[in-house]
Design a protein around this motif. Structure first.
Motif, PDB file in Angstrom:
ATOM      1  N   LEU A  35       0.828  -1.215   0.000  1.00 42.69           N
ATOM      2  CA  LEU A  35       0.000   0.000   0.000  1.00 42.69           C
ATOM      3  C   LEU A  35       0.858   1.260   0.000  1.00 42.69           C
ATOM      4  CD1 LEU A  35      -2.925  -1.045   2.355  1.00 42.69           C
ATOM      5  CD2 LEU A  35      -2.918  -0.892  -0.140  1.00 42.69           C
ATOM      6  N   ASP A  36       1.941   1.261   0.781  1.00 49.57           N
ATOM      7  CA  ASP A  36       2.840   2.425   0.800  1.00 49.57           C
ATOM      8  C   ASP A  36       3.356   2.733  -0.601  1.00 49.57           C
ATOM      9  OD1 ASP A  36       2.615   2.755   3.520  1.00 49.57           O
ATOM     10  OD2 ASP A  36       4.552   1.863   3.993  1.00 49.57           O
ATOM     11  N   GLN A  37       3.786   1.700  -1.301  1.00 45.03           N
ATOM     12  CA  GLN A  37       4.324   1.867  -2.652  1.00 45.03           C
ATOM     13  C   GLN A  37       3.257   2.436  -3.589  1.00 45.03           C
ATOM     14  OE1 GLN A  37       5.437  -1.823  -4.507  1.00 45.03           O
ATOM     15  NE2 GLN A  37       6.813  -0.829  -5.942  1.00 45.03           N
ATOM     16  N   ARG A  38       2.033   1.932  -3.465  1.00 45.55           N
ATOM     17  CA  ARG A  38       0.969   2.369  -4.374  1.00 45.55           C
ATOM     18  C   ARG A  38       0.385   3.734  -4.000  1.00 45.55           C
ATOM     19  NH1 ARG A  38      -2.261  -3.163  -5.985  1.00 45.55           N
ATOM     20  NH2 ARG A  38      -0.410  -4.288  -6.667  1.00 45.55           N
ATOM     21  N   LEU A  39       0.512   4.110  -2.727  1.00 46.29           N
ATOM     22  CA  LEU A  39      -0.032   5.399  -2.286  1.00 46.29           C
ATOM     23  C   LEU A  39       1.002   6.521  -2.331  1.00 46.29           C
ATOM     24  CD1 LEU A  39      -2.274   4.157   0.659  1.00 46.29           C
ATOM     25  CD2 LEU A  39      -3.037   5.050  -1.552  1.00 46.29           C
ATOM     26  N   ALA A  40       2.262   6.173  -2.521  1.00 52.86           N
ATOM     27  CA  ALA A  40       3.326   7.183  -2.571  1.00 52.86           C
ATOM     28  C   ALA A  40       3.067   8.256  -3.634  1.00 52.86           C
ATOM     29  CB  ALA A  40       4.683   6.516  -2.780  1.00 52.86           C
ATOM     30  N   PRO A  41       2.557   7.894  -4.830  1.00 48.15           N
ATOM     31  CA  PRO A  41       2.293   8.946  -5.824  1.00 48.15           C
ATOM     32  C   PRO A  41       1.262   9.989  -5.364  1.00 48.15           C
ATOM     33  CG  PRO A  41       2.326   6.789  -6.880  1.00 48.15           C
ATOM     34  CD  PRO A  41       2.366   6.556  -5.395  1.00 48.15           C
ATOM     35  N   LEU A  42       0.465   9.645  -4.356  1.00 52.41           N
ATOM     36  CA  LEU A  42      -0.506  10.610  -3.824  1.00 52.41           C
ATOM     37  C   LEU A  42       0.140  11.512  -2.769  1.00 52.41           C
ATOM     38  CD1 LEU A  42      -3.619   8.265  -3.367  1.00 52.41           C
ATOM     39  CD2 LEU A  42      -3.093   9.792  -5.281  1.00 52.41           C
ATOM     40  N   GLY A  43       1.427  11.299  -2.514  1.00 54.75           N
ATOM     41  CA  GLY A  43       2.138  12.116  -1.535  1.00 54.75           C
ATOM     42  C   GLY A  43       1.814  11.751  -0.100  1.00 54.75           C
ATOM     43  N   LEU A  44       1.449  10.494   0.115  1.00 53.33           N
ATOM     44  CA  LEU A  44       1.053  10.062   1.452  1.00 53.33           C
ATOM     45  C   LEU A  44       2.090   9.141   2.074  1.00 53.33           C
ATOM     46  CD1 LEU A  44      -2.683   9.248   0.751  1.00 53.33           C
ATOM     47  CD2 LEU A  44      -1.816  11.141   2.125  1.00 53.33           C
ATOM     48  N   THR A  45       2.497   9.488   3.281  1.00 49.15           N
ATOM     49  CA  THR A  45       3.330   8.574   4.049  1.00 49.15           C
ATOM     50  C   THR A  45       2.416   7.557   4.719  1.00 49.15           C
ATOM     51  OG1 THR A  45       3.145   9.890   6.073  1.00 49.15           O
ATOM     52  CG2 THR A  45       4.991  10.412   4.572  1.00 49.15           C
ATOM     53  N   GLN A  46       3.016   6.481   5.203  1.00 56.14           N
ATOM     54  CA  GLN A  46       2.212   5.450   5.865  1.00 56.14           C
ATOM     55  C   GLN A  46       1.421   6.024   7.043  1.00 56.14           C
ATOM     56  OE1 GLN A  46       3.228   1.731   8.527  1.00 56.14           O
ATOM     57  NE2 GLN A  46       3.727   1.321   6.397  1.00 56.14           N
ATOM     58  N   THR A  47       2.060   6.825   7.869  1.00 59.38           N
ATOM     59  CA  THR A  47       1.353   7.357   9.040  1.00 59.38           C
ATOM     60  C   THR A  47       0.159   8.218   8.634  1.00 59.38           C
ATOM     61  OG1 THR A  47       2.940   9.188   9.193  1.00 59.38           O
ATOM     62  CG2 THR A  47       3.337   7.284  10.604  1.00 59.38           C
ATOM     63  N   ARG A  48       0.303   8.954   7.549  1.00 53.60           N
ATOM     64  CA  ARG A  48      -0.809   9.812   7.113  1.00 53.60           C
ATOM     65  C   ARG A  48      -1.957   9.004   6.521  1.00 53.60           C
ATOM     66  NH1 ARG A  48       2.266  15.091   4.532  1.00 53.60           N
ATOM     67  NH2 ARG A  48       3.585  15.453   6.335  1.00 53.60           N
ATOM     68  N   TRP A  49      -1.664   8.073   5.606  1.00 51.40           N
ATOM     69  CA  TRP A  49      -2.778   7.329   4.999  1.00 51.40           C
ATOM     70  C   TRP A  49      -3.438   6.421   6.015  1.00 51.40           C
ATOM     71  CZ3 TRP A  49      -3.170   2.125   4.768  1.00 51.40           C
ATOM     72  CH2 TRP A  49      -2.022   1.336   4.657  1.00 51.40           C
ATOM     73  N   VAL A  50      -2.665   5.840   6.915  1.00 51.81           N
ATOM     74  CA  VAL A  50      -3.254   4.970   7.947  1.00 51.81           C
ATOM     75  C   VAL A  50      -4.176   5.789   8.845  1.00 51.81           C
ATOM     76  CG1 VAL A  50      -2.713   3.640  10.032  1.00 51.81           C
ATOM     77  CG2 VAL A  50      -1.467   3.194   7.916  1.00 51.81           C
ATOM     78  N   THR A  51      -3.735   6.971   9.232  1.00 48.88           N
ATOM     79  CA  THR A  51      -4.553   7.833  10.091  1.00 48.88           C
ATOM     80  C   THR A  51      -5.840   8.249   9.387  1.00 48.88           C
ATOM     81  OG1 THR A  51      -2.580   8.648  11.229  1.00 48.88           O
ATOM     82  CG2 THR A  51      -4.575   9.994  11.394  1.00 48.88           C
ATOM     83  N   LEU A  52      -5.716   8.719   8.158  1.00 51.04           N
ATOM     84  CA  LEU A  52      -6.905   9.134   7.399  1.00 51.04           C
ATOM     85  C   LEU A  52      -7.871   7.967   7.202  1.00 51.04           C
ATOM     86  CD1 LEU A  52      -5.327  11.387   4.620  1.00 51.04           C
ATOM     87  CD2 LEU A  52      -6.892  12.124   6.446  1.00 51.04           C
ATOM     88  N   TYR A  53      -7.325   6.833   6.808  1.00 52.70           N
ATOM     89  CA  TYR A  53      -8.172   5.677   6.492  1.00 52.70           C
ATOM     90  C   TYR A  53      -8.890   5.166   7.745  1.00 52.70           C
ATOM     91  CZ  TYR A  53      -9.596   1.801   3.481  1.00 52.70           C
ATOM     92  OH  TYR A  53     -10.326   0.920   2.723  1.00 52.70           O
ATOM     93  N   HIS A  54      -8.177   5.111   8.868  1.00 56.09           N
ATOM     94  CA  HIS A  54      -8.816   4.677  10.115  1.00 56.09           C
ATOM     95  C   HIS A  54      -9.926   5.654  10.526  1.00 56.09           C
ATOM     96  CE1 HIS A  54      -5.817   1.558  10.804  1.00 56.09           C
ATOM     97  NE2 HIS A  54      -6.597   1.127  11.778  1.00 56.09           N
ATOM     98  N   LEU A  55      -9.647   6.931  10.439  1.00 59.66           N
ATOM     99  CA  LEU A  55     -10.663   7.922  10.811  1.00 59.66           C
ATOM    100  C   LEU A  55     -11.883   7.798   9.905  1.00 59.66           C
ATOM    101  CD1 LEU A  55     -11.518  10.280  12.582  1.00 59.66           C
ATOM    102  CD2 LEU A  55     -10.286  11.804  11.036  1.00 59.66           C
ATOM    103  N   TRP A  56     -11.669   7.607   8.640  1.00 57.43           N
ATOM    104  CA  TRP A  56     -12.764   7.448   7.684  1.00 57.43           C
ATOM    105  C   TRP A  56     -13.595   6.223   8.026  1.00 57.43           C
ATOM    106  CZ3 TRP A  56     -12.577   5.265   2.153  1.00 57.43           C
ATOM    107  CH2 TRP A  56     -13.672   5.710   1.416  1.00 57.43           C
ATOM    108  N   ARG A  57     -12.925   5.118   8.325  1.00 58.63           N
ATOM    109  CA  ARG A  57     -13.631   3.871   8.641  1.00 58.63           C
ATOM    110  C   ARG A  57     -14.323   3.931  10.000  1.00 58.63           C
ATOM    111  NH1 ARG A  57     -15.095   1.833   4.262  1.00 58.63           N
ATOM    112  NH2 ARG A  57     -13.484   1.092   2.895  1.00 58.63           N
ATOM    113  N   LEU A  58     -13.707   4.583  10.975  1.00 57.50           N
ATOM    114  CA  LEU A  58     -14.289   4.678  12.323  1.00 57.50           C
ATOM    115  C   LEU A  58     -15.411   5.708  12.387  1.00 57.50           C
ATOM    116  CD1 LEU A  58     -11.006   4.578  14.424  1.00 57.50           C
ATOM    117  CD2 LEU A  58     -12.730   2.765  14.260  1.00 57.50           C
TER     118      LEU A  58
END
Length: 162
Positions: A35-58
């Motif tokens: 996921l990190d490799q595929r999300l890197a083009p969006l300018g997202l680090t792991q900590t950022r996408w994980v935080t956003l995704y968890h908040l969205w799901r919760l």
């Protein structure tokens, strides 16, 4: 068709059991790396996408400490990431009405298109990682992982009481 337990040697069973822990620890790292490799083009680090995704799901309005627990980090560690996401205009932190010391986290409208992109990447990666498994096998895997997780939580609670 895999052999049944009666035809599997004791040594082979021991090896399988020993490898389970290794696989269970390696798989999440592999998943996040993909996921990190595929999300890197969006300018997202792991900590950022994980935080956003968890908040969205919760769901919006999560207390900061609950979000940290769900992600598996200490609350102070989450503060820097939330600061960065707030600077990007993707989240807002608001004081809680019941406890002014508590901050609740909300996604902004600007986060929605990004989250949809993240979700599409996650869905595609999930489909590829589960390739070759039938719906029944995926269901069985989910049930088995849930039981392992329940056992682990029970052990954690018991060990925490000691």
């Amino acid at each position: 068709m895999p052999p049944d337990n009666a035809t599997i040697s004791l040594q082979t069973r021991r090896l399988m059991h020993q490898n389970i822990g290794f696989r269970l620890s390696r798989l999440p790292r592999l998943w996040r790396a993909i996921l990190d490799q595929r999300l890197a083009p969006l300018g997202l680090t792991q900590t950022r996408w994980v935080t956003l995704y968890h908040l969205w799901r919760l769901g919006d309005g999560q207390p900061q400490c609950d979000l940290a627990r769900a992600i598996g980090v200490e609350a102070p560690s989450l503060v820097r990431t939330l600061d960065q996401l707030a600077e990007q205009g993707l989240v807002e932190r608001c004081p809680c009405d019941q406890d002014r010391r508590t901050k609740r986290i909300y996604l902004t409208e600007a986060a929605t298109p990004l989250l949809q992109q993240i979700d599409a990447v996650v869905a595609e990666a999930r489909q590829e990682m589960l390739a070759g498994l039938s719906d029944d096998e995926v269901s069985q895997l989910d049930g088995l992982l849930a039981r392992i997780e329940e056992n682990g939580l029970r052990l954690q609670g018991r060990d925490g009481d000691a």
